[in-house]
Enzyme design. Structure first.
Site, PDB file in Angstrom:
ATOM      1  N   HIS A 102       0.832  -1.197   0.000  1.00 54.84           N
ATOM      2  CA  HIS A 102       0.000   0.000   0.000  1.00 54.84           C
ATOM      3  C   HIS A 102       0.870   1.251   0.000  1.00 54.84           C
ATOM      4  CE1 HIS A 102       0.673  -1.224   4.192  1.00 54.84           C
ATOM      5  NE2 HIS A 102       0.686   0.068   4.492  1.00 54.84           N
ATOM      6  N   HIS A 104       0.705   5.251   1.226  1.00 52.97           N
ATOM      7  CA  HIS A 104       0.028   6.272   2.024  1.00 52.97           C
ATOM      8  C   HIS A 104       0.041   7.578   1.235  1.00 52.97           C
ATOM      9  CE1 HIS A 104       0.332   4.185   6.054  1.00 52.97           C
ATOM     10  NE2 HIS A 104       1.264   3.519   5.385  1.00 52.97           N
TER      11      HIS A 104
HETATM   12  P1  AMP Z   1       1.902   0.393   7.385  1.00 49.15           P
HETATM   13  O1  AMP Z   1       1.722  -1.069   7.119  1.00 49.15           O
HETATM   14  O2  AMP Z   1       2.772   0.600   8.575  1.00 49.15           O
HETATM   15  O3  AMP Z   1       2.352   1.169   6.200  1.00 49.15           O
HETATM   16  O4  AMP Z   1       0.519   1.032   7.809  1.00 49.15           O
HETATM   17  C1  AMP Z   1      -0.710   0.420   7.737  1.00 49.15           C
HETATM   18  C2  AMP Z   1      -1.733   1.501   7.790  1.00 49.15           C
HETATM   19  O5  AMP Z   1      -3.006   0.905   7.707  1.00 49.15           O
HETATM   20  C3  AMP Z   1      -1.725   2.326   9.084  1.00 49.15           C
HETATM   21  O6  AMP Z   1      -1.595   3.695   8.763  1.00 49.15           O
HETATM   22  C4  AMP Z   1      -3.068   2.004   9.746  1.00 49.15           C
HETATM   23  O7  AMP Z   1      -3.618   3.124  10.386  1.00 49.15           O
HETATM   24  C5  AMP Z   1      -3.885   1.577   8.548  1.00 49.15           C
HETATM   25  N1  AMP Z   1      -4.967   0.636   8.835  1.00 49.15           N
HETATM   26  C6  AMP Z   1      -4.937  -0.465   9.620  1.00 49.15           C
HETATM   27  N2  AMP Z   1      -6.131  -1.104   9.589  1.00 49.15           N
HETATM   28  C7  AMP Z   1      -6.923  -0.395   8.741  1.00 49.15           C
HETATM   29  C8  AMP Z   1      -8.271  -0.534   8.290  1.00 49.15           C
HETATM   30  N3  AMP Z   1      -9.059  -1.541   8.706  1.00 49.15           N
HETATM   31  N4  AMP Z   1      -8.761   0.394   7.437  1.00 49.15           N
HETATM   32  C9  AMP Z   1      -7.987   1.425   7.026  1.00 49.15           C
HETATM   33  N5  AMP Z   1      -6.716   1.614   7.411  1.00 49.15           N
HETATM   34  C10 AMP Z   1      -6.190   0.726   8.253  1.00 49.15           C
END
Ligand code: AMP
Length: 138
Positions: A102, A104
């Site tokens: 993903h 951001h």
């Molecule tokens: P990262 O894997 O560290 O890049 O970040 C994962 C991102 O996913 C974080 O910013 C979380 O806040 C976000 N996140 C986790 N669960 C969900 C969800 N169910 N829906 C939307 N965002 C999510």
């Protein structure tokens, strides 16, 4: 490192878990981050599973980048941002917490201070409003 299809973003893509959707096409999905670091913080994922950038197919990455550009432009307009930051983490040591590729998208005004990564859960009403604001510019 292998891709585990039992992750939360895979469940969102399958519609098993809800999200505040912004954009969807054949290859990608964009939705609000539930723990935003700034208003308008959203995420873009490919529908095909890869763990992160390191094991992702180049054709998949091209689709993800195209959607990231589209959503970043819309998020900047929706939030009157002066710029946009993209973040993308690969493996736990680098801060990755969800193991499905993903990007951001963080729309930023001059002087904005980011909240901590995976910090506080936002109000779902507010997230829905923010998704609607971005949708207007897609
Ligand atoms: P990262 O894997 O560290 O890049 O970040 C994962 C991102 O996913 C974080 O910013 C979380 O806040 C976000 N996140 C986790 N669960 C969900 C969800 N169910 N829906 C939307 N965002 C999510």
């Amino acid at each position: 490192m292998i891709y585990d299809p039992n992750n939360i973003f895979a469940k969102i893509i399958l519609g098993e878990i809800p999200c505040h959707k912004i954009y969807e096409d054949e290859h990608t999905l964009a939705f609000m981050d539930v723990m935003p670091q700034v208003d308008g913080h959203c995420l873009v994922v490919p529908k095909v599973g890869s763990r992160n950038l390191l094991d992702s197919d180049l054709a998949v990455l091209a689709h993800v980048i195209a959607t990231t550009q589209k959503v970043a432009q819309a998020a900047m307009k929706a939030f009157g941002a002066d710029g946009v930051q993209l973040r993308q983490y690969n493996e736990q040591a680098a801060g990755q917490t969800v193991f499905h590729l993903h990007f951001h998208i963080l729309p930023l005004k001059e002087g904005d201070i980011l909240q901590p990564h995976t910090g506080k859960m936002a109000d779902h009403g507010v997230l829905a409003e923010h998704a609607n604001e971005i949708l207007k510019y897609i």
